[in-house]
Design a protein around this motif. Sequence first.
Motif, PDB file in Angstrom:
ATOM      1  N   GLY A  71     -18.960 -23.163 -27.709  1.00 47.64           N
ATOM      2  CA  GLY A  71     -19.122 -24.597 -27.542  1.00 47.64           C
ATOM      3  C   GLY A  71     -17.981 -25.154 -26.694  1.00 47.64           C
ATOM      4  O   GLY A  71     -17.425 -24.452 -25.878  1.00 47.64           O
ATOM      5  N   SER A 122     -13.848 -23.971 -16.867  1.00 51.93           N
ATOM      6  CA  SER A 122     -15.116 -23.611 -16.227  1.00 51.93           C
ATOM      7  C   SER A 122     -15.533 -24.736 -15.304  1.00 51.93           C
ATOM      8  O   SER A 122     -15.636 -25.882 -15.739  1.00 51.93           O
ATOM      9  CB  SER A 122     -16.218 -23.455 -17.282  1.00 51.93           C
ATOM     10  OG  SER A 122     -15.757 -22.652 -18.307  1.00 51.93           O
ATOM     11  N   MET A 193     -24.271 -13.231 -16.506  1.00 47.24           N
ATOM     12  CA  MET A 193     -24.612 -12.165 -17.467  1.00 47.24           C
ATOM     13  C   MET A 193     -25.885 -12.503 -18.245  1.00 47.24           C
ATOM     14  O   MET A 193     -26.124 -13.676 -18.570  1.00 47.24           O
ATOM     15  CB  MET A 193     -23.461 -12.004 -18.472  1.00 47.24           C
ATOM     16  CG  MET A 193     -22.215 -11.413 -17.878  1.00 47.24           C
ATOM     17  SD  MET A 193     -20.977 -11.206 -19.161  1.00 47.24           S
ATOM     18  CE  MET A 193     -20.062 -12.711 -19.011  1.00 47.24           C
TER      19      MET A 193
HETATM   20  N1  SAM Z   1     -16.946 -24.804 -23.115  1.00 46.28           N
HETATM   21  C1  SAM Z   1     -15.938 -23.833 -22.764  1.00 46.28           C
HETATM   22  C2  SAM Z   1     -15.950 -23.574 -21.283  1.00 46.28           C
HETATM   23  O1  SAM Z   1     -16.719 -24.256 -20.576  1.00 46.28           O
HETATM   24  O2  SAM Z   1     -15.193 -22.733 -20.814  1.00 46.28           O
HETATM   25  C3  SAM Z   1     -15.991 -22.529 -23.537  1.00 46.28           C
HETATM   26  C4  SAM Z   1     -17.310 -21.894 -23.813  1.00 46.28           C
HETATM   27  S1  SAM Z   1     -18.251 -21.324 -22.418  1.00 46.28           S
HETATM   28  C5  SAM Z   1     -19.591 -20.535 -23.260  1.00 46.28           C
HETATM   29  C6  SAM Z   1     -17.254 -19.971 -21.843  1.00 46.28           C
HETATM   30  C7  SAM Z   1     -17.607 -19.396 -20.499  1.00 46.28           C
HETATM   31  O3  SAM Z   1     -18.827 -18.683 -20.591  1.00 46.28           O
HETATM   32  C8  SAM Z   1     -17.772 -20.409 -19.376  1.00 46.28           C
HETATM   33  O4  SAM Z   1     -16.893 -20.070 -18.319  1.00 46.28           O
HETATM   34  C9  SAM Z   1     -19.212 -20.210 -18.939  1.00 46.28           C
HETATM   35  O5  SAM Z   1     -19.391 -20.434 -17.574  1.00 46.28           O
HETATM   36  C10 SAM Z   1     -19.438 -18.755 -19.315  1.00 46.28           C
HETATM   37  N2  SAM Z   1     -20.852 -18.386 -19.418  1.00 46.28           N
HETATM   38  C11 SAM Z   1     -21.804 -18.944 -20.172  1.00 46.28           C
HETATM   39  N3  SAM Z   1     -23.000 -18.323 -19.998  1.00 46.28           N
HETATM   40  C12 SAM Z   1     -22.780 -17.326 -19.099  1.00 46.28           C
HETATM   41  C13 SAM Z   1     -23.599 -16.325 -18.500  1.00 46.28           C
HETATM   42  N4  SAM Z   1     -24.897 -16.218 -18.786  1.00 46.28           N
HETATM   43  N5  SAM Z   1     -23.018 -15.466 -17.625  1.00 46.28           N
HETATM   44  C14 SAM Z   1     -21.701 -15.564 -17.321  1.00 46.28           C
HETATM   45  N6  SAM Z   1     -20.875 -16.484 -17.861  1.00 46.28           N
HETATM   46  C15 SAM Z   1     -21.399 -17.360 -18.729  1.00 46.28           C
END
Ligand code: SAM
Length: 332
Positions: A71, A122, A193
Amino acid sequence: MSNKLLDKFGREINYIRLSVTEHCNYRCFYCRDDEHSPNCKREDILSYEDIQRIIKIFAELGVSKVRLTGGEPLLRRGIVKIAQLINNIDGIKDVPLSTNAHLLEKFADKLHKNGINRVNVSIDSITPDKFKEITRGGDVNEVIKGIDGAIAAGMHPIKINVVAMRGVNDDEIESMIDFAIEKGIDVRFIETMPIGSAGIENQSQYISERDILDRINKHLGAKLIKLTPSKTDGPANNFKIKGTNSTVGVISALSNHFCQTCNRVRITAKGDLILCLGQEDSISLKDAVRSNLSDNEIKQIIIDAIDKKPEKHEFNSSMDNISNRQMAEIGG
Ligand code: SAM
């Protein structure tokens, strides 16, 4: 009882990614399903006391780094207190944060004063309309203010993470690098991913590490100085950019199995211990700490779980295993 967590492949586990909430103020289309919204009650989520006890037990088993994630971790009430609690645990030396930075301007100084020295942000685009589309409503100007807040607070290093997607933001690889150089921060491009249904659907936008590196090379050429990988970096794909304070790199979970250097496990906001991003199994640490078990009994549960950590993720061959859990629940 050993004070090191070794799995059966000889890897030492000393890093936890701790999700502190399932809620997020952004809904990146590749991370979370349109319909998927967390529906957990307060008591389902690890409390301060649960977190403190779990991390203390892991620290006694040799864990020294705990990354706060979600989150969106800055949505968790008491995030500064959580940072402080974890930082005060003996043996914990590094508590970085992963955030979308929408609220970082407000929190950066307090977090830094409570031991969050470095942050990953991010940000998949710096074009406001595109950013809004990817995040389904996000505001890139708030994110940039958050990055500036982290710089002003003295956090270092600050890294921006960009999920590179064909036809979505691949036209911005060069401008994201220039943005990082201008701010004096680091940039990492991430291969998308196949985690959760949103991640699996997004595989049609996949760009390989090779293609991203080609673009970086064309843009920076002789300015790239290869960095020696740290023990847990996996293959060498990080570069210092000559004449700047920035580094650039690619994180490639698909092109490269860097599993042989994996040193981490994940804990969800609901207290499930996840041994590998590419595996559906989990063990409830929340149940363990809310039962009458002693710390030593919980340590044994953790040691037994670590023994089941798989040798490597199997994204390509067994996507079915990981289609149910959304990345937003796991914490990235
Ligand atoms: N909200 C926070 C953030 O935005 O960093 C932490 C959680 S977010 C799930 C963590 C990271 O997972 C982010 O950099 C996001 O871009 C990456 N992420 C989410 N889904 C992904 C996917 N399918 N493939 C690669 N990275 C992914």
